[in-house]
Design a protein around this motif. Sequence first.
Motif, PDB file in Angstrom:
ATOM      1  N   GLN A  30       0.825  -1.199   0.080  1.00  0.00           N
ATOM      2  CA  GLN A  30       0.208  -0.001  -0.030  1.00  0.00           C
ATOM      3  C   GLN A  30       0.895   1.091  -0.099  1.00  0.00           C
ATOM      4  OE1 GLN A  30      -2.744  -0.085   3.338  1.00  0.00           O
ATOM      5  NE2 GLN A  30      -4.152  -1.511   2.074  1.00  0.00           N
ATOM      6  N   LEU A  36       2.389   1.763  -3.439  1.00  0.00           N
ATOM      7  CA  LEU A  36       1.251   2.165  -4.472  1.00  0.00           C
ATOM      8  C   LEU A  36       1.151   3.591  -4.153  1.00  0.00           C
ATOM      9  CD1 LEU A  36      -1.529  -0.627  -4.701  1.00  0.00           C
ATOM     10  CD2 LEU A  36       0.083   0.190  -6.502  1.00  0.00           C
ATOM     11  N   GLN A  37       1.114   3.914  -2.953  1.00  0.00           N
ATOM     12  CA  GLN A  37       0.740   5.558  -2.494  1.00  0.00           C
ATOM     13  C   GLN A  37       2.048   6.310  -3.153  1.00  0.00           C
ATOM     14  OE1 GLN A  37       0.426   5.665   1.519  1.00  0.00           O
ATOM     15  NE2 GLN A  37      -1.976   5.032   1.453  1.00  0.00           N
ATOM     16  N   LYS A  38       3.272   5.833  -3.008  1.00  0.00           N
ATOM     17  CA  LYS A  38       4.266   6.550  -3.455  1.00  0.00           C
ATOM     18  C   LYS A  38       4.218   6.845  -5.124  1.00  0.00           C
ATOM     19  CE  LYS A  38       7.589   5.493   0.003  1.00  0.00           C
ATOM     20  NZ  LYS A  38       8.776   4.813   0.394  1.00  0.00           N
ATOM     21  N   GLU A  39       3.800   5.767  -5.755  1.00  0.00           N
ATOM     22  CA  GLU A  39       3.707   5.714  -7.241  1.00  0.00           C
ATOM     23  C   GLU A  39       2.443   6.807  -7.594  1.00  0.00           C
ATOM     24  OE1 GLU A  39       3.088   1.820  -8.825  1.00  0.00           O
ATOM     25  OE2 GLU A  39       4.916   0.973  -8.222  1.00  0.00           O
ATOM     26  N   PHE A  40       1.466   6.508  -6.743  1.00  0.00           N
ATOM     27  CA  PHE A  40       0.315   7.750  -7.189  1.00  0.00           C
ATOM     28  C   PHE A  40       0.676   9.004  -7.020  1.00  0.00           C
ATOM     29  CE2 PHE A  40      -3.279   9.897  -5.890  1.00  0.00           C
ATOM     30  CZ  PHE A  40      -4.132   9.702  -6.742  1.00  0.00           C
ATOM     31  N   ILE A  41       1.552   9.410  -5.936  1.00  0.00           N
ATOM     32  CA  ILE A  41       2.152  10.799  -5.756  1.00  0.00           C
ATOM     33  C   ILE A  41       3.160  11.079  -6.790  1.00  0.00           C
ATOM     34  CG2 ILE A  41       3.371  12.139  -4.191  1.00  0.00           C
ATOM     35  CD1 ILE A  41       2.336  10.796  -1.982  1.00  0.00           C
ATOM     36  N   ASN A  42       4.130  10.250  -7.390  1.00  0.00           N
ATOM     37  CA  ASN A  42       4.801  10.329  -8.383  1.00  0.00           C
ATOM     38  C   ASN A  42       4.188  10.747  -9.520  1.00  0.00           C
ATOM     39  OD1 ASN A  42       7.181  10.209  -6.630  1.00  0.00           O
ATOM     40  ND2 ASN A  42       7.323   7.880  -7.239  1.00  0.00           N
ATOM     41  N   HIS A  43       3.247   9.845  -9.810  1.00  0.00           N
ATOM     42  CA  HIS A  43       2.309  10.313 -11.123  1.00  0.00           C
ATOM     43  C   HIS A  43       1.633  11.596 -11.112  1.00  0.00           C
ATOM     44  CE1 HIS A  43       2.805   6.579 -13.112  1.00  0.00           C
ATOM     45  NE2 HIS A  43       2.231   5.911 -12.304  1.00  0.00           N
ATOM     46  N   LEU A  44       1.261  12.095  -9.931  1.00  0.00           N
ATOM     47  CA  LEU A  44       0.591  13.247  -9.768  1.00  0.00           C
ATOM     48  C   LEU A  44       1.533  14.480  -9.651  1.00  0.00           C
ATOM     49  CD1 LEU A  44      -1.837  12.897  -6.807  1.00  0.00           C
ATOM     50  CD2 LEU A  44      -2.427  13.131  -8.855  1.00  0.00           C
TER      51      LEU A  44
END
Length: 182
Positions: free
Chosen positions: A169, A172-180
């Motif tokens: 989790q 996934l949160q780090k990847e989400f922030i990177n994409h943002l």
Amino acid sequence: MKLLLNLFIILAPAAVFAAGGAHGEGVPKVVIYQLINVTILVAGLIYFTKDSVVSFFSGRKAAYLEAAQKSAFAREQAEKEFVEIKHKLETLENTRAESLKKAETHSAELKAQIMAEAAEVSKRIRQDAELTVKLEVQRAQTELREQLLKDSLEAARTVMTKDLGSNDQQKLQKEFINHLGV
């Protein structure tokens, strides 16, 4: 006058026979009195009944003439009606074939019109049925997609809650922030 002459002709033989029956003495007085009485009777009948007899027979003659005129008029009318009816029958006979042909043509036109209307109605029914089938297929596809999406979401939740740990989790949160950030 005719009546007196006829009466004389009828009574003359009786007078002749009576004259010969007295052996040459001539005509007996009884026969002469009877002849005079009959003559007076006939003359009296003629004198007293002549006007009423004449008026009776003239009335009868007028009635017969009137009836004859009515009969002649009725006969003329009947003959005219007969001629008219005969003419109508001839006209009907002459136009019978034409009338039958018109009736057959009219029935053929009606048949063609009914067939065209039936074909149009069946075409419209077919189109309505096809449209209904398409709508039902689309509705069924939409329902299947919605159900598939719901099932997919449910399966994803289940997988994520069971298979993902806290490390996954966080990743996934780090990847989400990177994409943002990108």
